[in-house]
Design an enzyme around this catalytic site. Structure first.
Site, PDB file in Angstrom:
ATOM      1  N   GLN A 105      -4.061  -4.950   7.155  1.00 61.95           N
ATOM      2  CA  GLN A 105      -5.229  -5.557   6.587  1.00 61.95           C
ATOM      3  C   GLN A 105      -5.165  -7.126   7.051  1.00 61.95           C
ATOM      4  OE1 GLN A 105      -7.710  -4.865   4.818  1.00 61.95           O
ATOM      5  NE2 GLN A 105      -6.936  -2.777   4.006  1.00 61.95           N
ATOM      6  N   ASP A 151       3.355  -4.415   7.948  1.00 58.88           N
ATOM      7  CA  ASP A 151       2.010  -3.686   7.852  1.00 58.88           C
ATOM      8  C   ASP A 151       0.778  -4.870   8.239  1.00 58.88           C
ATOM      9  OD1 ASP A 151      -0.128  -2.227   7.182  1.00 58.88           O
ATOM     10  OD2 ASP A 151       0.491  -1.703   5.073  1.00 58.88           O
ATOM     11  N   LYS A 186     -10.260   0.093  10.971  1.00 60.73           N
ATOM     12  CA  LYS A 186     -10.379  -1.160  10.179  1.00 60.73           C
ATOM     13  C   LYS A 186     -10.734  -2.394  10.899  1.00 60.73           C
ATOM     14  CE  LYS A 186      -7.149   0.164   6.580  1.00 60.73           C
ATOM     15  NZ  LYS A 186      -7.886   0.708   5.338  1.00 60.73           N
ATOM     16  N   CYS A 229      -4.846   2.695  -3.359  1.00 57.74           N
ATOM     17  CA  CYS A 229      -3.330   3.031  -3.061  1.00 57.74           C
ATOM     18  C   CYS A 229      -2.492   2.197  -3.342  1.00 57.74           C
ATOM     19  CB  CYS A 229      -3.742   3.252  -1.460  1.00 57.74           C
ATOM     20  SG  CYS A 229      -4.813   4.709  -1.350  1.00 57.74           S
ATOM     21  N   HIS A 249       1.038  -1.299  -0.051  1.00 59.59           N
ATOM     22  CA  HIS A 249       0.178  -0.015   0.005  1.00 59.59           C
ATOM     23  C   HIS A 249       0.899   1.244  -0.128  1.00 59.59           C
ATOM     24  CE1 HIS A 249      -2.827   2.898   1.975  1.00 59.59           C
ATOM     25  NE2 HIS A 249      -3.757   2.220   1.541  1.00 59.59           N
TER      26      HIS A 249
HETATM   27  C1  LIG Z   1      -2.259  -2.722   3.530  1.00 54.34           C
HETATM   28  C2  LIG Z   1      -2.550  -1.316   4.057  1.00 54.34           C
HETATM   29  N1  LIG Z   1      -1.677  -0.640   4.636  1.00 54.34           N
HETATM   30  C3  LIG Z   1      -1.759   0.500   5.331  1.00 54.34           C
HETATM   31  C4  LIG Z   1      -3.198   1.139   4.808  1.00 54.34           C
HETATM   32  C5  LIG Z   1      -3.284   2.471   5.844  1.00 54.34           C
HETATM   33  O1  LIG Z   1      -4.392   2.552   6.758  1.00 54.34           O
HETATM   34  P1  LIG Z   1      -4.592   4.118   7.076  1.00 54.34           P
HETATM   35  O2  LIG Z   1      -5.116   4.756   6.085  1.00 54.34           O
HETATM   36  O3  LIG Z   1      -5.551   3.781   8.266  1.00 54.34           O
HETATM   37  O4  LIG Z   1      -3.373   4.863   7.674  1.00 54.34           O
HETATM   38  C6  LIG Z   1      -4.151   0.378   4.722  1.00 54.34           C
HETATM   39  C7  LIG Z   1      -5.429   1.081   4.421  1.00 54.34           C
HETATM   40  O5  LIG Z   1      -6.144   1.231   3.268  1.00 54.34           O
HETATM   41  C8  LIG Z   1      -3.750  -0.820   4.146  1.00 54.34           C
HETATM   42  O6  LIG Z   1      -4.831  -1.386   3.231  1.00 54.34           O
END
Ligand SMILES: Cc1ncc(COP(=O)(O)O)c(C=O)c1O
Lengths: 147, 416
Positions: free
Chosen positions: B204, B201, B227, B367, B124
Site C-alpha cells: 500500500q 510490506d 495495485k 484481510c 494484512h
Molecule cells: C497491506 C497489504 N499487504 C499485502 C497485500 C497483498 O497483496 P496481494 O493480494 O497482491 O498479494 C495487500 C493487498 O490487499 C495489502 O493491502
C-alpha cells in the site's frame, strides 16, 4: 430516492422490517441446542439457541451482528420454525436452501421468506441469507443422538 | 499537479457505465485500473515478441528476455535499490508470495525455537499467515505491537518488544485500512541497531509515494504490480543482495539451477535462483509500461494528488451524521485510504446502495481481522483513491452515503 428496481428486489419491505425490528432476538437462560456461525466474507456472526419439547421447537432466540440480509433472514427463520416439529424444520431448511442456491421458486410453505428470493440476484449476498440456516442445520444434527 | 480529468482518458474502463451511471471507482487499495499503455504492452508482447526467456537462441527469445530483464532494472531504479542492481529484484506472483518466499526461504533456514518475529496489529493477513506457518514449524513466536487511538503504532511498545530474541521485524509501510503511514525509517534503524532484519510490506505504499529502500533501511520489500496500474499476476520482492545469496531457494524447477545431476543440483545466481519455471513474462513486461506511466507523472505528484483527495474526503465525510472515520486525522500522515462506518448500517449494505449508483468501494474486514477486532468492529466500508480520482467523485460518494442513511437510517435509532 432509489430508483433501481434491482435494489428493491433485495431490500423488500418485509426484510427491512425484520432488520429494524428483529423477532426473537436475545438470549435464553438455558437452551437444549445452541450453535454459532460466522461468515468470514463480511464478518456476520450469529448465535442460535433452541428449546425442544416433545419433538417440537418450543423456543428459539438469536444474537449476532451482521448486514440487513443476514439479520432479517435469521429473524424470519426464528419466527417460522417456532412450534414446528424437527422434521418440519428440516424440511423448511431444505426448501429455503433450494430457493437460495438452486434457483428454485419459493415453496408456499416458506411464507414470508419468499421475500428473500431476490437475494439470489446478488450472489455474494446469498451467504448472508443462508448463514443462520446452516447453523440451524448443524445443531439439528445432534437431535437424534440426544433424544 | 495532476489533471485527473485528462488522465482518466488513458483508462478505458473509466468510461464504463454501471447500472446506467458512470463508474466511480474507489476501490484502488484492492486493485487499480490499467492505462491503455499497459493493456497495449500486453497485446504488443503477444503479437510481436512472445517466446520463452533465458532459453532460446533465437531472435524472439532474445527480445523477450531483454524486455523482461529491462523491467527488473526499472524496478530496481523505481525503489532506489542499492546501486540500482537488478539482481536484488525477484518477480513473484504477488506481494503475498513475496512475503511467503522470505518466511519460507529465510525463516526456514534461520528461525530457531524461542526466536521472535515482531509484527503489528495492523498487518494484512499476507504479512501474518506466512509468519504463523513458519513460526509453528520452527517453534518461533509471533509478537505484536499495538496501535493508539489515532491509528499510529505505539513506538514505545515497539522498542520494548524489540529484544535479542527478535530475528525479524515485518511491518506494513502503509495500512490498507487506516491509511496510516508508519515511520519505517525509524523502525528500520531500531531494527538494525538491535541486530535484526527488517521486512517492509510495501503493497500500500510503493504505488502511492516515492519509495527509497535505502532510506528506510528495508532488508526486504514486497509489493504487487496490480495495485500500481500493472497487470495481475506480478509481485516484487526486493532483498539485500547478501541475504538473497545466502538464502536457500524457495521453489525448485527449471531456470533456478546451474547444474543438475542425478540426485544433486547447484543453484543459479540471484535473482534467477528464486524464479523457478517459466515466469509471468507478458505481465512483467506490461508492468514495465505501468512503471513508465507512474514515473512520467512522478511519485511525488501522485502522493500530493492523493493527499488533496484525502484531505477533501475527510472534511466532507466528517460532516455526515453518525459517521465514524478510522485512522489519523491529518492527511499528511496517511495514504489515500479512508475507512468508515455509518451508524449501525452494515458496510455490506452501504456498499450495495453505492453500487446501485455506480460507486465501487470495499466493504468487509479487508484481510485484517486482528485490526478489525482491535477497532472493535466486524467490518468497515473503505474508499481508496488513486491518481485518476477527482473531488467530484468524492461528492458523489457523500451524496450516496446520505441516501444510504435515509434508506437504513432509522435502524440506527431503533437498534442500539
Ligand atoms: C497491506 C497489504 N499487504 C499485502 C497485500 C497483498 O497483496 P496481494 O493480494 O497482491 O498479494 C495487500 C493487498 O490487499 C495489502 O493491502
Amino acid at each position: 430516492m432509489l430508483p433501481e428496481p434491482e435494489l428493491d428486489d433485495l431490500y423488500r419491505d418485509i426484510i427491512l422490517d425484520h432488520y429494524r425490528q428483529p423477532r426473537n432476538r436475545g438470549k435464553l437462560p438455558k437452551a437444549d441446542l445452541s450453535g454459532e456461525g460466522y461468515n468470514p466474507l463480511c464478518g456476520d456472526e450469529v448465535t442460535l439457541q433452541l428449546i425442544v419439547d416433545n419433538g417440537k421447537v418450543r423456543q428459539v432466540m438469536f444474537e449476532g451482528r451482521g448486514c440487513s440480509i443476514s439479520q432479517a433472514s435469521t429473524s424470519m427463520m426464528t419466527e417460522i420454525i417456532k412450534g414446528k416439529t424437527i422434521a418440519e424444520v428440516r424440511e423448511m431448511i431444505e426448501l429455503f436452501k433450494a430457493m437460495m442456491t438452486k434457483d428454485q421458486p419459493a415453496a408456499p410453505e416458506l411464507g414470508d421468506l419468499e421475500a428473500l428470493e431476490g437475494v439470489r440476484k446478488f450472489p455474494v449476498r446469498v451467504k448472508c441469507a443462508t448463514l443462520a440456516w446452516n447453523v440451524l442445520q448443524d445443531i439439528l444434527k445432534e437431535v437424534k443422538s440426544k433424544k | 499537479m495532476i489533471n485527473a480529468q485528462k488522465l482518466r482518458q488513458d483508462f478505458p474502463i473509466l468510461s464504463r457505465q454501471i447500472h446506467g451511471q458512470p463508474l466511480v471507482y474507489l476501490d484502488n487499495a484492492a486493485t487499480t485500473q490499467k492505462p491503455r499503455a499497459v493493456i497495449e504492452a500486453l497485446k504488443r508482447y503477444y503479437e510481436t515478441t512472445n517466446a520463452n526467456i533465458h532459453r532460446g537462441v533465437h531472435t524472439l527469445s532474445e527480445e523477450a528476455t531483454d524486455q523482461y530483464e529491462d523491467v527488473r532494472a526499472k524496478v530496481a531504479q523505481f525503489i532506489n535499490a542499492p546501486e540500482h542492481d537488478p539482481s536484488q529484484i525477484l518477480f513473484t506472483r504477488n506481494a503475498t508470495e513475496a512475503i511467503n518466499l522470505v518466511a519460507r526461504a529465510w525463516g526456514g533456514e534461520n528461525l530457531k525455537p524461542g526466536d521472535e518475529i515482531l509484527l503489528t496489529v495492523m498487518e494484512h493477513h499476507s504479512n501474518l499467515i506466512p509468519w504463523y506457518l513458519i513460526a509453528k514449524e520452527k517453534g518461533a513466536r509471533t509478537v505484536f505491537v499495538d496501535i493508539d487511538e489515532q491509528g499510529f503504532l505505539r513506538m514505545e511498545e515497539f522498542k520494548k518488544k524489540l529484544t535479542s530474541r527478535t530475528k525479524i521485524v515485518a511491518v506494513t509501510h502503509a495500512s490498507n485500512v487506516l491509511g496510516t503511514i508508519n515511520p519505517v525509517a525509524e523502525i528500520g534503524k531500531l531494527a538494525h541497531d538491535a541486530g535484526t532484519l527488517f521486512l517492509v510490506d510495501g503493497a500500500q505504499s510503493v504505488p502511492h509515494l516515492p519509495m527509497d529502500v535505502q532510506k528506510i533501511g528495508a532488508d526486504f520489500l514486497a509489493f504487487s504490480a496490480h495495485k500500481m496500474l500493472g497487470p495481475t499476476g506480478v509481485g516484487v520482492l526486493y532483498g539485500r543482495k547478501e541475504l538473497l545469496e545466502a538464502m536457500p531457494p524457495f521453489l525448485g524447477g527449471g531456470e533456478m539451477i546451474s547444474k543438475v545431476t542425478l540426485g544433486e543440483a547447484a543453484w543459479n545466481e540471484v535473482p534467477w535462483k528464486y524464479e523457478a519455471g517459466t515466469p509471468n513474462i507478458a505481465d512483467v513486461i506490461a508492468f514495465g509500461a505501468a512503471l513508465d506511466y507512474l514515473q512520467e507523472i512522478g511519485m511525488e505528484t501522485v502522493q500530493k494528488h492523493e493527499q488533496e483527495l484525502v484531505s477533501y474526503a475527510l472534511r466532507v465525510l466528517s460532516a455526515l451524521e453518525e459517521i465514524v472515520l478510522y485512522g489519523p486525522a491529518k492527511p499528511e500522515q496517511r495514504t489515500g485510504v479512508v475507512s468508515f462506518n455509518v451508524g449501525t448500517i452494515h458496510p455490506h449494505d452501504i456498499s450495495q446502495i453505492l453500487d446501485s449508483r455506480g460507486i465501487a468501494i470495499r466493504a468487509g474486514h479487508h484481510c485484517a481481522q486482528p485490526l478489525m477486532r482491535r477497532l472493535n468492529v466486524v467490518a468497515t466500508a473503505r474508499a481508496s483513491f488513486y491518481l485518476y480520482n477527482t473531488p467530484q467523485e468524492i461528492d458523489l460518494l457523500v451524496e450516496a452515503l446520505k441516501e444510504a442513511r435515509k434508506f437504513f437510517g432509522h435502524v440506527a435509532r431503533t437498534r442500539t
